[in-house]
Design an enzyme around this catalytic site. Structure first.
Site, PDB file in Angstrom:
ATOM      1  N   GLY A  77     131.069  88.208  39.263  1.00 49.51           N
ATOM      2  CA  GLY A  77     130.521  86.901  39.644  1.00 49.51           C
ATOM      3  C   GLY A  77     130.940  85.817  38.677  1.00 49.51           C
ATOM      4  O   GLY A  77     131.124  86.061  37.478  1.00 49.51           O
ATOM      5  N   ALA A  95     116.414  96.636  25.518  1.00 48.35           N
ATOM      6  CA  ALA A  95     116.236  96.684  26.971  1.00 48.35           C
ATOM      7  C   ALA A  95     114.909  96.081  27.396  1.00 48.35           C
ATOM      8  O   ALA A  95     114.838  95.311  28.362  1.00 48.35           O
ATOM      9  CB  ALA A  95     116.330  98.131  27.436  1.00 48.35           C
ATOM     10  N   CYS A 135     122.191  99.654  29.388  1.00 49.54           N
ATOM     11  CA  CYS A 135     121.045 100.518  29.105  1.00 49.54           C
ATOM     12  C   CYS A 135     121.113 101.821  29.915  1.00 49.54           C
ATOM     13  O   CYS A 135     121.070 102.907  29.350  1.00 49.54           O
ATOM     14  CB  CYS A 135     119.763  99.752  29.433  1.00 49.54           C
ATOM     15  SG  CYS A 135     118.291 100.738  29.346  1.00 49.54           S
ATOM     16  N   HIS A 166      91.260 114.298  17.685  1.00 52.20           N
ATOM     17  CA  HIS A 166      91.740 115.175  16.616  1.00 52.20           C
ATOM     18  C   HIS A 166      92.098 116.536  17.205  1.00 52.20           C
ATOM     19  O   HIS A 166      91.332 117.056  18.000  1.00 52.20           O
ATOM     20  CB  HIS A 166      90.654 115.357  15.556  1.00 52.20           C
ATOM     21  CG  HIS A 166      91.056 116.312  14.471  1.00 52.20           C
ATOM     22  ND1 HIS A 166      91.970 115.978  13.493  1.00 52.20           N
ATOM     23  CD2 HIS A 166      90.689 117.605  14.237  1.00 52.20           C
ATOM     24  CE1 HIS A 166      92.138 117.019  12.687  1.00 52.20           C
ATOM     25  NE2 HIS A 166      91.379 118.016  13.124  1.00 52.20           N
ATOM     26  N   ARG A 198     126.499  94.077  18.320  1.00 52.84           N
ATOM     27  CA  ARG A 198     126.998  93.674  19.632  1.00 52.84           C
ATOM     28  C   ARG A 198     127.033  92.149  19.706  1.00 52.84           C
ATOM     29  O   ARG A 198     126.291  91.476  18.992  1.00 52.84           O
ATOM     30  CB  ARG A 198     126.103  94.252  20.735  1.00 52.84           C
ATOM     31  CG  ARG A 198     126.074  95.786  20.717  1.00 52.84           C
ATOM     32  CD  ARG A 198     125.246  96.363  21.842  1.00 52.84           C
ATOM     33  NE  ARG A 198     125.778  96.064  23.149  1.00 52.84           N
ATOM     34  CZ  ARG A 198     126.750  96.746  23.776  1.00 52.84           C
ATOM     35  NH1 ARG A 198     127.318  97.780  23.179  1.00 52.84           N
ATOM     36  NH2 ARG A 198     127.157  96.412  24.975  1.00 52.84           N
ATOM     37  N   GLU A 230     126.781  92.582  40.564  1.00 52.95           N
ATOM     38  CA  GLU A 230     127.093  93.473  39.444  1.00 52.95           C
ATOM     39  C   GLU A 230     128.504  94.017  39.650  1.00 52.95           C
ATOM     40  O   GLU A 230     128.834  94.497  40.724  1.00 52.95           O
ATOM     41  CB  GLU A 230     126.065  94.608  39.370  1.00 52.95           C
ATOM     42  CG  GLU A 230     126.399  95.762  38.426  1.00 52.95           C
ATOM     43  CD  GLU A 230     126.592  95.331  36.965  1.00 52.95           C
ATOM     44  OE1 GLU A 230     125.676  94.747  36.381  1.00 52.95           O
ATOM     45  OE2 GLU A 230     127.708  95.579  36.431  1.00 52.95           O
TER      46      GLU A 230
HETATM   47  C1  LIG Z   1     124.427 103.149  22.498  1.00 51.89           C
HETATM   48  C2  LIG Z   1     123.310 102.190  22.788  1.00 51.89           C
HETATM   49  C3  LIG Z   1     121.997 102.633  22.748  1.00 51.89           C
HETATM   50  C4  LIG Z   1     120.959 101.753  23.006  1.00 51.89           C
HETATM   51  N1  LIG Z   1     119.687 102.229  22.968  1.00 51.89           N
HETATM   52  C5  LIG Z   1     118.659 101.398  23.227  1.00 51.89           C
HETATM   53  C6  LIG Z   1     117.329 101.874  23.230  1.00 51.89           C
HETATM   54  O1  LIG Z   1     117.075 103.047  22.986  1.00 51.89           O
HETATM   55  N2  LIG Z   1     116.339 101.001  23.524  1.00 51.89           N
HETATM   56  C7  LIG Z   1     116.582  99.688  23.796  1.00 51.89           C
HETATM   57  O2  LIG Z   1     115.638  98.934  24.048  1.00 51.89           O
HETATM   58  N3  LIG Z   1     117.847  99.197  23.809  1.00 51.89           N
HETATM   59  C8  LIG Z   1     118.881 100.029  23.532  1.00 51.89           C
HETATM   60  N4  LIG Z   1     120.163  99.543  23.576  1.00 51.89           N
HETATM   61  C9  LIG Z   1     120.365  98.113  23.900  1.00 51.89           C
HETATM   62  C10 LIG Z   1     120.240  97.875  25.421  1.00 51.89           C
HETATM   63  O3  LIG Z   1     121.154  98.703  26.093  1.00 51.89           O
HETATM   64  C11 LIG Z   1     120.501  96.424  25.724  1.00 51.89           C
HETATM   65  O4  LIG Z   1     119.634  95.622  24.943  1.00 51.89           O
HETATM   66  C12 LIG Z   1     120.229  96.131  27.209  1.00 51.89           C
HETATM   67  O5  LIG Z   1     121.073  96.902  28.031  1.00 51.89           O
HETATM   68  C13 LIG Z   1     120.460  94.646  27.499  1.00 51.89           C
HETATM   69  O6  LIG Z   1     120.171  94.402  28.820  1.00 51.89           O
HETATM   70  P1  LIG Z   1     120.825  93.182  29.631  1.00 51.89           P
HETATM   71  O7  LIG Z   1     120.206  93.240  30.981  1.00 51.89           O
HETATM   72  O8  LIG Z   1     120.703  91.948  28.835  1.00 51.89           O
HETATM   73  O9  LIG Z   1     122.374  93.497  29.702  1.00 51.89           O
HETATM   74  P2  LIG Z   1     123.244  94.778  30.053  1.00 51.89           P
HETATM   75  O10 LIG Z   1     122.455  96.026  30.103  1.00 51.89           O
HETATM   76  O11 LIG Z   1     124.404  94.716  29.133  1.00 51.89           O
HETATM   77  O12 LIG Z   1     123.724  94.490  31.541  1.00 51.89           O
HETATM   78  C14 LIG Z   1     124.595  93.444  31.838  1.00 51.89           C
HETATM   79  C15 LIG Z   1     125.289  93.752  33.132  1.00 51.89           C
HETATM   80  O13 LIG Z   1     126.003  92.601  33.542  1.00 51.89           O
HETATM   81  C16 LIG Z   1     127.216  93.012  34.152  1.00 51.89           C
HETATM   82  N5  LIG Z   1     128.154  91.879  34.104  1.00 51.89           N
HETATM   83  C17 LIG Z   1     128.615  91.213  33.015  1.00 51.89           C
HETATM   84  N6  LIG Z   1     129.403  90.193  33.379  1.00 51.89           N
HETATM   85  C18 LIG Z   1     129.448  90.203  34.745  1.00 51.89           C
HETATM   86  C19 LIG Z   1     130.109  89.396  35.710  1.00 51.89           C
HETATM   87  N7  LIG Z   1     130.842  88.324  35.379  1.00 51.89           N
HETATM   88  N8  LIG Z   1     129.958  89.728  37.023  1.00 51.89           N
HETATM   89  C20 LIG Z   1     129.187  90.792  37.401  1.00 51.89           C
HETATM   90  N9  LIG Z   1     128.537  91.580  36.514  1.00 51.89           N
HETATM   91  C21 LIG Z   1     128.666  91.283  35.206  1.00 51.89           C
HETATM   92  C22 LIG Z   1     127.662  94.190  33.287  1.00 51.89           C
HETATM   93  O14 LIG Z   1     128.553  95.021  34.004  1.00 51.89           O
HETATM   94  C23 LIG Z   1     126.322  94.873  33.018  1.00 51.89           C
HETATM   95  O15 LIG Z   1     126.038  95.882  33.952  1.00 51.89           O
HETATM   96  C24 LIG Z   1     121.232 100.401  23.329  1.00 51.89           C
HETATM   97  C25 LIG Z   1     122.551  99.949  23.396  1.00 51.89           C
HETATM   98  C26 LIG Z   1     123.582 100.823  23.130  1.00 51.89           C
HETATM   99  C27 LIG Z   1     124.996 100.322  23.217  1.00 51.89           C
END
Ligand SMILES: Cc1cc2nc3c(=O)[nH]c(=O)nc-3n(C[C@H](O)[C@H](O)[C@H](O)COP(=O)(O)OP(=O)(O)OC[C@H]3O[C@@H](n4cnc5c(N)ncnc54)[C@H](O)[C@@H]3O)c2cc1C
Length: 465
Positions: free
Chosen positions: A113, A317, A41, A444, A270, A33
């Site tokens: 990575g 998430a 998230c 209830h 996004r 990471e």
């Molecule tokens: C403002 C906001 C509010 C939200 N609220 C909700 C909610 O209430 N409920 C919900 O279900 N979803 C919500 N979401 C959506 C949710 O955050 C995402 O769907 C979720 O985080 C996706 O998870 P992920 O593991 O796919 O990726 P991410 O959480 O985006 O994690 C990806 C990780 O990969 C890392 N990364 C990327 N490329 C590299 C690389 N080359 N080398 C090393 N590390 C790397 C990044 O730094 C990051 O930490 C929200 C999003 C936003 C922007």
């Protein structure tokens, strides 16, 4: 020989949950990471935004409590503290993931990575690049904000959710471009804390993609809360002026409106983060930017799996986490075949007030799929618990198959619905019918009684309306 059975790239809710499950299954696992554990998230999405939303709701509740005989004089908002607390909650989340990695013996490499021959190369500013050899790779790099031409983010006037979650300055007025989940959550926050809010959404109703009744009801409620809602309007252009902006929108028939605001929040969706991780170079197949996977989350390249926002279709998430579990159980040989994650069993929740939650098919989608449907609707204003807590906005709408009564979708707006949706989710998993839901004894007075009443209404047997 491989250093690891699995290397996970990205420690968001997809990657970190997958790594823990892999370790539980006996796979020697490492996570790479580049930012903070918890991903978007934990650090810039779900959790910090919910901290601010809960403070906004608390403020509104106390401010409006006089009609209930609770009088709070001298109430005011310390917005920098609101943001400060939200950052503290995000910090706790990141520490929590670090603790879980140690507990489960998941090795954590901090750095960027990139997929390379036989594994992954990690670079950071603490020495030479490190080559991690792995039998399997799981890519969970998530997504980034989408912007529009002319709406380039400057962090001062034009913001995305990322800047908005950090900025300690409460703007006097905000134009929000996009009436989806993120747009309406921020609209609620800013309006609750006293800003003049205008939401611009090009679809005919807020929350495009969800059952249309939800967006219409939310629009009605937001207008009652003092917000301007411009559905059916598109962003046309933006002019930055001093410490604010002039935004021109148009209604699709050539009529323009000019809006002025101190801040503009861009919340137009996004896009998957495929660049920078080497995915494209190794030839992983993508479609409209999203990585293509099979039911076991395998990509087109042997030994490379992908999950979460990178894959879609629901950028949530809990989708990322479930896909992560599915991927590692597939690689560990625990799951063979199967249909993968069914999007009609994934709840979608939005945490403004009134809250919004849904699972399964909307009425329109069910009809478009050729289903003959029964619809039952129950308004919270007819429910004792909602009246007692003075939150009577909204309803539960249930869509069922007309022949067998199978629950196809549940769509809710109102107080507490982001928790109530779990019962509907279980109903979808068990392929429950309106009869079974109607026969389930609900305590209830509770808000959950609205679900039972909606099931009764779909059967033409509603008791309390
Ligand atoms: C403002 C906001 C509010 C939200 N609220 C909700 C909610 O209430 N409920 C919900 O279900 N979803 C919500 N979401 C959506 C949710 O955050 C995402 O769907 C979720 O985080 C996706 O998870 P992920 O593991 O796919 O990726 P991410 O959480 O985006 O994690 C990806 C990780 O990969 C890392 N990364 C990327 N490329 C590299 C690389 N080359 N080398 C090393 N590390 C790397 C990044 O730094 C990051 O930490 C929200 C999003 C936003 C922007």
């Amino acid at each position: 020989m491989a250093d690891y059975d699995l290397v996970v790239l990205g420690a968001g809710p997809g990657g970190y949950v997958a790594a823990i499950r892999a370790a539980q299954l006996g796979l020697k696992t490492a996570v790479v990471e580049r930012d903070r554990l918890g991903g978007i998230c934990g650090n810039w999405g779900c959790i910090p935004s919910k901290a601010i939303l809960s403070d906004a709701a608390l403020y509104v509740e106390v401010k409006s409590a006089a009609r209930r005989g609770i009088i709070a004089d001298g109430l005011r908002v310390d917005y920098p503290r609101v943001i400060g607390r939200s950052r503290e909650v995000a910090d706790q989340q990141a520490k929590g993931v670090e603790f879980l990695f140690k507990k489960n013996k998941v090795v954590y490499h901090h750095g960027t990575g990139r997929i390379a021959e036989g594994g992954l190369v990690v670079t950071n500013d603490r020495g030479a690049p490190e080559h991690l050899r792995a039998k399997n790779l799981l890519v969970a790099t998530g997504s980034r904000e989408r912007t529009l031409p002319g709406l380039e983010v400057d962090g001062k006037i034009v913001l995305t959710s990322r800047e908005a979650l950090e900025s300690r300055e409460l703007p006097a007025s905000v134009v929000i471009i996009g009436g989806g989940a993120i747009g309406v959550e921020f609209a609620y926050v800013y309006a609750s804390f006293g800003a003049k809010v205008t939401v611009v959404e090009m679809a005919a109703s807020l929350l495009p993609g969800m059952d249309v009744d939800l967006g219409r009801e939310l629009e009605r409620s937001f207008k009652k809360q003092g917000m301007d809602i411009l559905t059916g309007h598109r962003y046309a252009r933006l002019e930055r002026r001093g410490d604010g902006a002039v935004v021109t929108v148009n209604d699709g028939e050539g009529r323009e409106k000019v809006l002025q605001a101190a801040r503009v929040l861009v919340a137009v969706g996004r896009v998957p983060l495929t660049e920078g991780s080497g995915l494209e170079e190794v030839g992983v197949q993508t479609e409209k930017g999203f990585v293509v996977v099979d039911a076991g989350m395998r990509t087109s390249v042997e030994g490379v799996y992908a999950i979460g926002d990178l894959v879609g279709p629901l950028l949530l998430a809990h989708t990322a986490s479930e896909q992560g579990i599915l991927a590692v159980e597939t690689m560990a040989g625990k799951r063979r075949g199967g249909r993968g994650l069914d999007p009609t069993r994934v709840p979608v929740c939005i945490y403004c007030h009134p809250e919004v939650a849904a699972v399964g098919l909307s009425e329109a989608d069910a009809r478009a799929a050729g289903r003959e449907v029964q619809v039952g609707k129950f308004p919270f204003r007819a429910l004792g618990k909602a009246m007692a807590s003075a939150h009577t906005d909204g309803f539960v709408k249930l869509v069922a198959d007309a022949r067998y009564g199978e629950i196809l979708g549940v769509h809710m707006i109102g107080v507490g619905v982001t928790d109530l949706i779990a019962e509907a989710g279980l109903g979808r998993t068990l392929e429950a019918t309106t009869e079974e839901l109607a026969e389930t004894v609900h305590a209830h007075p509770t808000l959950a009684e609205a679900l039972k009443e909606a099931a009764l209404a779909a059967r033409g047997e509603a008791l309390n309306i």
